[in-house]
Design an enzyme around this catalytic site. Structure first.
Site, PDB file in Angstrom:
ATOM      1  N   GLY A 175       0.806  -1.220   0.000  1.00  0.00           N
ATOM      2  CA  GLY A 175       0.000   0.000   0.000  1.00  0.00           C
ATOM      3  C   GLY A 175       0.837   1.268   0.000  1.00  0.00           C
ATOM      4  O   GLY A 175       0.578   2.193  -0.773  1.00  0.00           O
TER       5      GLY A 175
ATOM      6  N   ASP B 106      10.684  -7.387  -1.227  1.00  0.00           N
ATOM      7  CA  ASP B 106       9.315  -7.895  -1.061  1.00  0.00           C
ATOM      8  C   ASP B 106       9.295  -9.361  -1.473  1.00  0.00           C
ATOM      9  O   ASP B 106       9.949  -9.746  -2.439  1.00  0.00           O
ATOM     10  CB  ASP B 106       8.332  -7.103  -1.943  1.00  0.00           C
ATOM     11  CG  ASP B 106       6.884  -7.267  -1.481  1.00  0.00           C
ATOM     12  OD1 ASP B 106       6.290  -6.265  -1.050  1.00  0.00           O
ATOM     13  OD2 ASP B 106       6.371  -8.396  -1.530  1.00  0.00           O
TER      14      ASP B 106
ATOM     15  N   SER C 274      -7.263  -8.832  -3.138  1.00  0.00           N
ATOM     16  CA  SER C 274      -7.603  -7.893  -2.062  1.00  0.00           C
ATOM     17  C   SER C 274      -6.597  -6.749  -1.944  1.00  0.00           C
ATOM     18  O   SER C 274      -6.804  -5.811  -1.189  1.00  0.00           O
ATOM     19  CB  SER C 274      -7.675  -8.642  -0.721  1.00  0.00           C
ATOM     20  OG  SER C 274      -6.383  -9.073  -0.340  1.00  0.00           O
ATOM     21  N   ASN C 275      -5.480  -6.818  -2.678  1.00  0.00           N
ATOM     22  CA  ASN C 275      -4.486  -5.737  -2.650  1.00  0.00           C
ATOM     23  C   ASN C 275      -4.886  -4.561  -3.545  1.00  0.00           C
ATOM     24  O   ASN C 275      -4.444  -3.437  -3.348  1.00  0.00           O
ATOM     25  CB  ASN C 275      -3.119  -6.226  -3.163  1.00  0.00           C
ATOM     26  CG  ASN C 275      -2.525  -7.371  -2.361  1.00  0.00           C
ATOM     27  OD1 ASN C 275      -1.835  -8.200  -2.926  1.00  0.00           O
ATOM     28  ND2 ASN C 275      -2.778  -7.428  -1.063  1.00  0.00           N
ATOM     29  N   LEU C 276      -5.715  -4.855  -4.562  1.00  0.00           N
ATOM     30  CA  LEU C 276      -5.891  -3.877  -5.640  1.00  0.00           C
ATOM     31  C   LEU C 276      -6.683  -2.646  -5.216  1.00  0.00           C
ATOM     32  O   LEU C 276      -6.619  -1.612  -5.871  1.00  0.00           O
ATOM     33  CB  LEU C 276      -6.567  -4.542  -6.846  1.00  0.00           C
ATOM     34  CG  LEU C 276      -5.803  -5.745  -7.421  1.00  0.00           C
ATOM     35  CD1 LEU C 276      -6.569  -6.345  -8.588  1.00  0.00           C
ATOM     36  CD2 LEU C 276      -4.394  -5.356  -7.858  1.00  0.00           C
ATOM     37  N   GLN C 277      -7.376  -2.727  -4.107  1.00  0.00           N
ATOM     38  CA  GLN C 277      -8.154  -1.600  -3.582  1.00  0.00           C
ATOM     39  C   GLN C 277      -7.243  -0.440  -3.185  1.00  0.00           C
ATOM     40  O   GLN C 277      -7.672   0.689  -3.056  1.00  0.00           O
ATOM     41  CB  GLN C 277      -8.984  -2.150  -2.400  1.00  0.00           C
ATOM     42  CG  GLN C 277      -9.534  -1.164  -1.414  1.00  0.00           C
ATOM     43  CD  GLN C 277      -8.759  -1.183  -0.108  1.00  0.00           C
ATOM     44  OE1 GLN C 277      -7.597  -1.578  -0.067  1.00  0.00           O
ATOM     45  NE2 GLN C 277      -9.407  -0.761   0.967  1.00  0.00           N
ATOM     46  N   ARG C 278      -5.951  -0.692  -2.982  1.00  0.00           N
ATOM     47  CA  ARG C 278      -5.046   0.386  -2.555  1.00  0.00           C
ATOM     48  C   ARG C 278      -3.654   0.305  -3.172  1.00  0.00           C
ATOM     49  O   ARG C 278      -2.941   1.307  -3.210  1.00  0.00           O
ATOM     50  CB  ARG C 278      -4.915   0.383  -1.026  1.00  0.00           C
ATOM     51  CG  ARG C 278      -4.291  -0.890  -0.489  1.00  0.00           C
ATOM     52  CD  ARG C 278      -4.536  -1.086   1.000  1.00  0.00           C
ATOM     53  NE  ARG C 278      -3.971  -2.369   1.419  1.00  0.00           N
ATOM     54  CZ  ARG C 278      -4.511  -3.550   1.183  1.00  0.00           C
ATOM     55  NH1 ARG C 278      -5.657  -3.638   0.538  1.00  0.00           N
ATOM     56  NH2 ARG C 278      -3.917  -4.661   1.568  1.00  0.00           N
TER      57      ARG C 278
ATOM     58  N   LYS D 220       4.933  -9.395  -6.382  1.00  0.00           N
ATOM     59  CA  LYS D 220       4.811  -7.938  -6.327  1.00  0.00           C
ATOM     60  C   LYS D 220       6.080  -7.258  -6.840  1.00  0.00           C
ATOM     61  O   LYS D 220       6.042  -6.190  -7.442  1.00  0.00           O
ATOM     62  CB  LYS D 220       4.528  -7.484  -4.894  1.00  0.00           C
ATOM     63  CG  LYS D 220       3.127  -7.831  -4.434  1.00  0.00           C
ATOM     64  CD  LYS D 220       2.843  -7.255  -3.061  1.00  0.00           C
ATOM     65  CE  LYS D 220       1.415  -7.607  -2.656  1.00  0.00           C
ATOM     66  NZ  LYS D 220       1.111  -7.133  -1.284  1.00  0.00           N
TER      67      LYS D 220
ATOM     68  N   CYS E  13      -3.943  -4.106   9.400  1.00  0.00           N
ATOM     69  CA  CYS E  13      -4.906  -3.620   8.403  1.00  0.00           C
ATOM     70  C   CYS E  13      -5.767  -4.762   7.889  1.00  0.00           C
ATOM     71  O   CYS E  13      -6.920  -4.563   7.533  1.00  0.00           O
ATOM     72  CB  CYS E  13      -4.180  -2.936   7.249  1.00  0.00           C
ATOM     73  SG  CYS E  13      -3.529  -1.321   7.703  1.00  0.00           S
TER      74      CYS E  13
ATOM     75  N   CYS F 230      -4.970 -29.620  11.515  1.00  0.00           N
ATOM     76  CA  CYS F 230      -5.768 -30.588  10.754  1.00  0.00           C
ATOM     77  C   CYS F 230      -7.223 -30.172  10.850  1.00  0.00           C
ATOM     78  O   CYS F 230      -7.531 -28.986  10.887  1.00  0.00           O
ATOM     79  CB  CYS F 230      -5.517 -32.003  11.245  1.00  0.00           C
ATOM     80  SG  CYS F 230      -6.067 -32.280  12.943  1.00  0.00           S
TER      81      CYS F 230
END
Ligand SMILES: [Zn+2]
Length: 480
Positions: free
Chosen positions: A141, A162, A169-173, A186, A288, A438
């Site tokens: 982010g 990295d 779910s990363n693409l929102q920011r 990444k 976050c 398990c």
């Protein structure tokens, strides 16, 4: 004694204890009296502010009218005339040496013309940017806007550290990555985008987490370090490495709607440990991933980090050294708190006790001190979630059968069925922490015993298996 009526500003992370009030009016002539009134009004906040001995916890800082009172006898500080007390908890973030002067090509002159006509940058400044080497810790982010703008600005060399993969779910920011990059490293996605913006940029890719063993070796070759991490162990690691190497640490952190930014370890300024000597206990401050974050927020904080980086390299303006910027997106307000170097700081103080890197997982309470057995070989699903969210270095070993994984699995787990485990031990790292898991905890107990018999030492069992995970952590996981 004069009674005053100041307001205490409550940070987002603590508002769950104050019925969501962002400020609370209190009475009291001193900080201690004001805090006592606050805890009388909202008893639940007490254990978050004070330890068992009744002392303010070290990851909680108190400011009176935006002045840091930490080095005063803070609880006795007189509030006469004071309007606000701020509670600022930790949330889960040297002058550039210039290489040989280089020249700009005609293409570069055209590209950087809006810089070149700024007297504060000019040809000399643009050559400084081209000669500069910046390390970017994390391409998430905060790393996204930092990477994009530093590439565009003409930084000559950027090292990215990295090990993560782009997730939907990363693409929102994380605007450096696109939909087509889902599943890519990444590192590759960010480097491609940055070099598309500026083909003159050299990118060094470090496909690893930053660790005690590699941090000094990686960071020593860069002029400025930008901390875009999202967990406490790496924050302290970046801080200590920057102090030891005398590199400026451009810091940013984000949580829900609030962000912080400053420059640590720069010239005679403070470091992260001066502000927060110790991390909060694991699990107290949500990540976050648990608490959420406004997607736009890291854009703004990351752009502040990129701005500070460029100013440090150019030697222009006034940096955030000695100042912590607090930003609240909901109210669109910036506040600024003064920071001071702590002469007693264990790493940047006058008589430092930390002169080399330490075990940051242990320091942050994420595993017991070396040589000590774990307090209990059992770990709860919630603790496992917290470890995953903090990207703690450990292996979550799922010993169920393949048809069971197809129904549900915990993201990030390593599947090896119990029956195959004896002949697949070589796939596991003996030096890393392993949590066995398990369906309900029985087979994983057997797996743990097997690993212990084979010389593994840092092994624990997740109690209740994925069924307990569904109950306690993620109800969307089907129970079968
Ligand atoms: Zn310090």
């Amino acid at each position: 004694m004069p009674k005053t009526m100041p307001k205490i500003l409550i940070p987002t992370a603590l508002r769950q204890f104050t019925a969501q009030h962002d400020s609370v009016s209190v009475t009291g002539a001193t900080v201690a009296e004001a805090l006592a009134d606050l805890t009388a009004q909202f008893p639940e906040i007490k254990k978050n502010l004070f330890n068992d001995q009744g002392k303010l916890r070290s990851f909680v800082n108190i400011y009176v009218n935006d002045e840091d009172i930490r080095y005063l006898d803070k609880e006795a500080t007189n509030l006469e005339g004071a309007e606000t007390l701020s509670i600022v908890p930790s949330i889960a973030g040297g002058t550039a040496t210039l290489a040989e002067p280089v020249a700009l090509s005609n293409e570069e002159v055209a590209r950087y013309s809006r810089h070149l006509i700024l007297p504060e940058v000019g040809m000399e400044g643009q050559l400084k940017l081209k000669a500069a080497k910046v390390a970017l810790i994390g391409a998430g982010g905060l790393g996204a806007p930092v990477g994009l703008y530093l590439a565009a600005a003409g930084i000559g060399r950027i090292g990215i550290v990295d090990f993560d993969v782009v997730d939907a779910s990363n693409l929102q920011r994380q605007v450096i990555h696109g939909t087509e990059d889902i599943g890519r490293k990444k590192l590759d996605s960010a480097a491609d985008r940055m070099q598309d913006i500026n083909p003159h940029l050299i990118v060094d890719k470090f496909d690893t987490g930053l660790t005690r063993d590699n941090a000094l070796g990686i960071l020593k070759d860069y002029d400025v370090v930008v901390d875009g991490t999202d967990n406490f162990p790496t924050r302290y690691l970046v801080n200590d490495a920057c102090v030891i190497l005398k590199k400026p640490n451009v810091y940013g952190s984000i949580f829900r709607f609030e962000g912080q930014a400053t420059v640590f370890a720069y010239e005679d300024g403070p470091c992260y440990r001066c502000l927060y000597p110790e991390p909060p206990p694991p699990g107290l401050v949500p990540s976050c991933a648990e608490g959420g974050v406004l997607g736009i927020l890291p854009g703004l904080i990351g752009v502040i980090q990129a701005t500070e980086t460029v100013k440090i390299i150019l030697g222009i303006g006034e940096t955030l050294k000695n100042r912590l910027v607090l930003y609240d997106a909901l109210t669109m307000r910036f506040r600024e708190l003064k920071l001071r170097r702590n002469t007693e700081c264990p790493v940047c103080g006058d008589n430092p006790t930390i002169k080399e890197l330490i075990d940051y997982q242990e320091f942050c309470g994420l595993r017991p001190p070396a040589g000590q057995a774990a307090a209990s070989p059992v770990v709860s699903p919630k603790e496992v979630k917290s470890l995953l969210d903090q990207r703690a270095a450990f292996t979550l070993l799922d010993v169920r059968e393949p048809y069971e994984y197809q129904i549900c699995r915990i993201p990030g787990s390593l599947p090896i069925p119990l029956g195959e485990l004896p002949k697949r031990l070589s796939e596991l790292d003996r030096n890393s922490d392993i949590v066995c898991q398990c369906k309900s905890g029985g087979r994983s107990q057997k797996a743990m015993d097997l690993l212990l018999q084979n010389g593994f030492t840092r092994v624990r069992n997740m109690s209740g298996g994925i069924l307990a995970w569904s109950d306690q952590v993620d109800p969307s996981v089907p129970k079968y």
